[in-house]
Each structure stands twice: as structure tokens, then as C-alpha cells.
Motif scaffolding. Structure first.
Motif, PDB file in Angstrom:
ATOM      1  N   GLN A  39     -85.244 188.493 -16.729  1.00  0.00           N
ATOM      2  CA  GLN A  39     -84.371 187.733 -15.817  1.00  0.00           C
ATOM      3  C   GLN A  39     -82.914 187.729 -16.275  1.00  0.00           C
ATOM      4  N   MET A  40     -82.635 188.332 -17.429  1.00  0.00           N
ATOM      5  CA  MET A  40     -81.230 188.469 -17.846  1.00  0.00           C
ATOM      6  C   MET A  40     -80.474 189.465 -16.962  1.00  0.00           C
ATOM      7  N   VAL A  41     -81.206 190.356 -16.291  1.00  0.00           N
ATOM      8  CA  VAL A  41     -80.578 191.298 -15.346  1.00  0.00           C
ATOM      9  C   VAL A  41     -79.915 190.512 -14.212  1.00  0.00           C
ATOM     10  N   VAL A  42     -78.703 190.868 -13.845  1.00  0.00           N
ATOM     11  CA  VAL A  42     -78.022 190.088 -12.797  1.00  0.00           C
ATOM     12  C   VAL A  42     -78.722 190.195 -11.435  1.00  0.00           C
ATOM     13  N   GLY A  66     -72.110 192.413 -23.051  1.00  0.00           N
ATOM     14  CA  GLY A  66     -73.518 192.081 -22.798  1.00  0.00           C
ATOM     15  C   GLY A  66     -74.122 193.046 -21.795  1.00  0.00           C
ATOM     16  N   MET A  67     -74.654 194.175 -22.290  1.00  0.00           N
ATOM     17  CA  MET A  67     -75.167 195.225 -21.390  1.00  0.00           C
ATOM     18  C   MET A  67     -76.639 195.033 -21.039  1.00  0.00           C
ATOM     19  N   PHE A  68     -77.446 194.597 -22.026  1.00  0.00           N
ATOM     20  CA  PHE A  68     -78.905 194.532 -21.872  1.00  0.00           C
ATOM     21  C   PHE A  68     -79.433 195.916 -21.459  1.00  0.00           C
ATOM     22  N   THR A  69     -80.213 196.030 -20.383  1.00  0.00           N
ATOM     23  CA  THR A  69     -80.772 197.338 -20.017  1.00  0.00           C
ATOM     24  C   THR A  69     -79.861 198.105 -19.050  1.00  0.00           C
ATOM     25  N   GLY A  70     -78.643 197.624 -18.861  1.00  0.00           N
ATOM     26  CA  GLY A  70     -77.631 198.432 -18.189  1.00  0.00           C
ATOM     27  C   GLY A  70     -77.460 198.240 -16.696  1.00  0.00           C
ATOM     28  N   TYR A  71     -78.132 197.224 -16.119  1.00  0.00           N
ATOM     29  CA  TYR A  71     -78.064 197.065 -14.651  1.00  0.00           C
ATOM     30  C   TYR A  71     -76.618 196.831 -14.166  1.00  0.00           C
ATOM     31  N   SER A  72     -75.958 195.827 -14.736  1.00  0.00           N
ATOM     32  CA  SER A  72     -74.606 195.520 -14.239  1.00  0.00           C
ATOM     33  C   SER A  72     -73.623 196.628 -14.608  1.00  0.00           C
ATOM     34  N   ALA A  73     -73.809 197.266 -15.768  1.00  0.00           N
ATOM     35  CA  ALA A  73     -72.921 198.386 -16.141  1.00  0.00           C
ATOM     36  C   ALA A  73     -73.030 199.501 -15.106  1.00  0.00           C
ATOM     37  N   GLU A  90     -73.205 196.006 -26.680  1.00  0.00           N
ATOM     38  CA  GLU A  90     -74.593 195.526 -26.851  1.00  0.00           C
ATOM     39  C   GLU A  90     -74.961 195.571 -28.331  1.00  0.00           C
ATOM     40  N   VAL A  91     -75.845 194.653 -28.739  1.00  0.00           N
ATOM     41  CA  VAL A  91     -76.347 194.673 -30.117  1.00  0.00           C
ATOM     42  C   VAL A  91     -77.788 195.171 -30.210  1.00  0.00           C
ATOM     43  N   ASP A  92     -78.536 195.081 -29.120  1.00  0.00           N
ATOM     44  CA  ASP A  92     -79.976 195.333 -29.189  1.00  0.00           C
ATOM     45  C   ASP A  92     -80.301 196.798 -28.857  1.00  0.00           C
ATOM     46  N   HIS A  93     -80.891 197.492 -29.823  1.00  0.00           N
ATOM     47  CA  HIS A  93     -81.127 198.931 -29.675  1.00  0.00           C
ATOM     48  C   HIS A  93     -82.231 199.248 -28.658  1.00  0.00           C
ATOM     49  N   PRO A 118     -71.818 193.883 -32.814  1.00  0.00           N
ATOM     50  CA  PRO A 118     -71.351 192.583 -32.330  1.00  0.00           C
ATOM     51  C   PRO A 118     -70.086 192.739 -31.485  1.00  0.00           C
ATOM     52  N   ALA A 119     -70.108 192.167 -30.281  1.00  0.00           N
ATOM     53  CA  ALA A 119     -69.028 192.425 -29.330  1.00  0.00           C
ATOM     54  C   ALA A 119     -67.657 191.998 -29.861  1.00  0.00           C
ATOM     55  N   LEU A 120     -67.606 190.924 -30.642  1.00  0.00           N
ATOM     56  CA  LEU A 120     -66.290 190.482 -31.126  1.00  0.00           C
ATOM     57  C   LEU A 120     -65.641 191.562 -31.984  1.00  0.00           C
ATOM     58  N   ILE A 133     -63.106 192.484 -16.437  1.00  0.00           N
ATOM     59  CA  ILE A 133     -63.876 192.214 -17.652  1.00  0.00           C
ATOM     60  C   ILE A 133     -65.011 191.261 -17.282  1.00  0.00           C
ATOM     61  N   PHE A 134     -66.252 191.674 -17.586  1.00  0.00           N
ATOM     62  CA  PHE A 134     -67.435 190.875 -17.257  1.00  0.00           C
ATOM     63  C   PHE A 134     -68.039 190.359 -18.555  1.00  0.00           C
ATOM     64  N   ILE A 135     -68.076 189.032 -18.700  1.00  0.00           N
ATOM     65  CA  ILE A 135     -68.602 188.402 -19.914  1.00  0.00           C
ATOM     66  C   ILE A 135     -70.010 187.884 -19.629  1.00  0.00           C
ATOM     67  N   ASP A 136     -71.003 188.462 -20.341  1.00  0.00           N
ATOM     68  CA  ASP A 136     -72.408 188.113 -20.069  1.00  0.00           C
ATOM     69  C   ASP A 136     -73.244 188.293 -21.336  1.00  0.00           C
ATOM     70  N   ALA A 137     -72.728 187.809 -22.479  1.00  0.00           N
ATOM     71  CA  ALA A 137     -73.493 187.929 -23.738  1.00  0.00           C
ATOM     72  C   ALA A 137     -73.783 186.530 -24.280  1.00  0.00           C
ATOM     73  N   ASP A 138     -73.839 186.376 -25.604  1.00  0.00           N
ATOM     74  CA  ASP A 138     -74.175 185.090 -26.232  1.00  0.00           C
ATOM     75  C   ASP A 138     -73.162 184.003 -25.840  1.00  0.00           C
ATOM     76  N   LYS A 139     -73.700 182.922 -25.261  1.00  0.00           N
ATOM     77  CA  LYS A 139     -72.841 181.879 -24.656  1.00  0.00           C
ATOM     78  C   LYS A 139     -71.964 181.187 -25.704  1.00  0.00           C
ATOM     79  N   ASN A 144     -64.492 182.710 -27.453  1.00  0.00           N
ATOM     80  CA  ASN A 144     -63.837 183.818 -28.171  1.00  0.00           C
ATOM     81  C   ASN A 144     -63.683 185.035 -27.264  1.00  0.00           C
ATOM     82  N   TYR A 145     -64.716 185.329 -26.461  1.00  0.00           N
ATOM     83  CA  TYR A 145     -64.634 186.469 -25.542  1.00  0.00           C
ATOM     84  C   TYR A 145     -63.538 186.227 -24.489  1.00  0.00           C
ATOM     85  N   TYR A 146     -63.483 184.997 -23.996  1.00  0.00           N
ATOM     86  CA  TYR A 146     -62.486 184.655 -22.970  1.00  0.00           C
ATOM     87  C   TYR A 146     -61.064 184.850 -23.514  1.00  0.00           C
TER      88      TYR A 146
HETATM   89  C1  SAM Z   1     -77.676 188.329 -20.198  1.00  0.00           C
HETATM   90  S1  SAM Z   1     -77.885 189.824 -21.052  1.00  0.00           S
HETATM   91  C2  SAM Z   1     -76.825 190.929 -20.189  1.00  0.00           C
HETATM   92  C3  SAM Z   1     -77.379 191.315 -18.851  1.00  0.00           C
HETATM   93  C4  SAM Z   1     -76.658 192.468 -18.193  1.00  0.00           C
HETATM   94  N1  SAM Z   1     -75.269 192.156 -17.959  1.00  0.00           N
HETATM   95  C5  SAM Z   1     -77.347 192.828 -16.894  1.00  0.00           C
HETATM   96  O1  SAM Z   1     -77.002 192.323 -15.839  1.00  0.00           O
HETATM   97  O2  SAM Z   1     -78.335 193.568 -16.942  1.00  0.00           O
HETATM   98  C6  SAM Z   1     -77.007 189.515 -22.543  1.00  0.00           C
HETATM   99  C7  SAM Z   1     -77.024 190.673 -23.527  1.00  0.00           C
HETATM  100  O3  SAM Z   1     -76.019 190.393 -24.518  1.00  0.00           O
HETATM  101  C8  SAM Z   1     -76.469 190.934 -25.740  1.00  0.00           C
HETATM  102  N2  SAM Z   1     -75.753 190.256 -26.832  1.00  0.00           N
HETATM  103  C9  SAM Z   1     -75.992 189.033 -27.347  1.00  0.00           C
HETATM  104  N3  SAM Z   1     -75.125 188.756 -28.331  1.00  0.00           N
HETATM  105  C10 SAM Z   1     -74.304 189.829 -28.425  1.00  0.00           C
HETATM  106  C11 SAM Z   1     -73.203 190.152 -29.251  1.00  0.00           C
HETATM  107  N4  SAM Z   1     -72.752 189.293 -30.176  1.00  0.00           N
HETATM  108  N5  SAM Z   1     -72.600 191.341 -29.090  1.00  0.00           N
HETATM  109  C12 SAM Z   1     -73.032 192.209 -28.137  1.00  0.00           C
HETATM  110  N6  SAM Z   1     -74.065 191.961 -27.316  1.00  0.00           N
HETATM  111  C13 SAM Z   1     -74.699 190.795 -27.464  1.00  0.00           C
HETATM  112  C14 SAM Z   1     -77.964 190.656 -25.743  1.00  0.00           C
HETATM  113  O4  SAM Z   1     -78.648 191.518 -26.640  1.00  0.00           O
HETATM  114  C15 SAM Z   1     -78.336 190.853 -24.290  1.00  0.00           C
HETATM  115  O5  SAM Z   1     -78.854 192.135 -24.063  1.00  0.00           O
END
Ligand code: SAM
Length: 217
Positions: A39-42, A66-73, A90-93, A118-120, A133-139, A144-146
């Protein structure tokens, strides 16, 4: 994730918006079959909203955190021009491997550049300007991202922050968890930020749109 509008209205809105591409559909299906937090996919409705926003600012350079599996990208890549670029962090391989598989299947995938780590740290090494710029990673890092996004955004560009309503939890005081508190605090800060104009739209889980103030004040 609970939807903030009734499912029938969500479905109606989706049916009357631009459809997702076949590759996005397959990517979403596989994400739901194989990943723990699909459900993280937009999803299609917010995906259409992101595409429309990118088209309205004629985005050529897009940055995603915050790419996750790449849907929004992939949504962004489908609407930037052939010489456009989508840089995504993205951090997760495991997620990135699935994303790369579908990018390779899309005629637009070659516009996407994946930055692992790490995105920072990634953001510290990037130069602007970006049109969107689309911010969708760790809340917890949204503030800091903003702030970094404000350095990198073009004067005519737009910053979007996902999950601005946190399933409706933004109404709860005290916040049920630190990530919700971080979003509440950032929403307040953006609403009072004299450097920008903003609108929090109630698409899906809430998207905060932020535009730098130009000479118009
Ligand atoms: C909500 S998901 C992104 C969903 C994506 N935008 C989509 O619509 O499919 C958040 C992603 O941010 C990644 N993430 C979390 N912390 C991160 C960090 N510090 N740097 C880069 N990516 C991070 C997570 O591994 C996760 O895959």
C-alpha cells in the motif's frame, strides 16, 4: 491504509481520471503479490494527480525521495520529455530490484536514474534546479527533505509531500506516533512559511503542494 473518502467515490474518481499505463498496472500487481507493504504505492488516482501536476509545470527534471518499487517514478517518467530526467532515491535493495525490472520494460524507463543510499546523503550531492520534487520517504526526515527541496526547486517548480494527512491521524493530539507528530509539525510550518504558497489537497492520504513565492510576493 484507510481511505479518507468512501471507496465508491475513490473508484469513481479513478474511473474518470487518466488511466495508468499497462506497465504501471503490472508493476502494481506484482508489488501487491510480493511485497510486505504494497500500500506504499501511490496507486492510479494519485499517480494520475502526480502526472497532471508534472505536466502543468512542464517538468523536465524531477526528483523523487522514496522510490519503493518504482510506481510513482514511472508515472513521472511517462510525462517528462524524451530528454527529461527522473532522479529517484531509495535505500531498500529488494524494492529497487523490482523497480529496475519494470523500468527496463517501459519505453520511458531510460529516463529514470536510481540513487541508492540514505536520501539526505544523496540530496547533499545533487544540484538544482528541479521542476518537481516529490517527497515520499521516511516521515521523520520530511522537514530535512523539505528544507533541502527548497534549495533545489526551480522558481517555477512545485514540491509535493505525500501522506500529509496520515490516515486522518493529523487530527489526533497527542499524535499516536513520532512520524505523525513530524507531519503535523511540518504542515504547520509550511502553512506559516512566508517563502512559499501551499495547498493541502485531500487526494488519497493527502498531498501538500508547495510553490516557492516568486516576485509576486
Ligand atoms: C512510501 S514508499 C515510496 C512509494 C513510492 N513513491 C511509490 O509510489 O511507489 C517510501 C520508500 O522510501 C524508502 N526510504 C525510507 N527511508 C529512506 C531514506 N532515508 N532514504 C531513501 N529512501 C528511504 C523506503 O525504503 C520506501 O521504499
Amino acid at each position: 491504509m484507510d481511505f479518507l473518502v468512501v471507496p465508491e467515490i475513490e473508484a469513481y474518481a479513478e474511473a474518470h481520471s487518466m488511466p495508468e499505463s499497462a506497465v504501471c498496472r503490472e508493476l502494481r500487481d506484482e508489488t501487491y503479490r510480493t511485497m510486505e507493504w504494497p500500500q506504499m504505492v501511490v496507486g492510479p488516482l494519485e499517480g494520475a494527480f502526480l502526472k497532471m501536476t508534472a505536466q502543468m509545470v512542464q517538468a523536465k527534471r524531477v526528483l523523487e525521495i522514496g522510490m519503493f518499487t518504482g510506481y510513482s517514478a514511472l508515472c513521472f517518467a511517462e510525462v517528462v520529455p524524451d530528454d527529461g530526467r527522473v532522479i529517484t532515491c531509495e535505500v531498500d535493495h529488494e524494492s529497487a530490484a523490482l523497480a529496475r525490472h519494470y523500468f527496463a520494460r517501459s519505453p520511458h524507463g531510460n529516463k529514470i536514474e536510481v540513487r541508492m543510499g540514505p536520501a539526505l546523503e544523496t540530496l547533499a550531492g545533487l544540484s538544482g534546479p528541479f521542476d518537481l520534487i516529490f517527497i515520499d520517504a521516511d516521515k521523520i526526515n520530511y522537514l530535512n527533505y523539505y528544507e533541502r527541496a527548497l534549495d533545489l526547486i526551480a522558481p517555477t517548480g512545485v514540491i509535493l509531500l505525500d501522506n500529509a494527512l496520515r490516515d486522518g491521524d493529523v487530527l489526533k493530539h497527542p499524535a499516536p506516533e513520532p512520524s505523525t507528530e513530524a507531519i503535523q509539525s511540518l504542515n504547520r510550518r509550511i502553512a506559516a512559511d512566508t517563502r512559499v504558497t501551499a495547498v493541502l489537497v485531500t487526494v488519497r492520504d493527502g498531498v501538500m503542494l508547495v510553490k516557492p513565492k516568486g516576485d509576486e510576493g
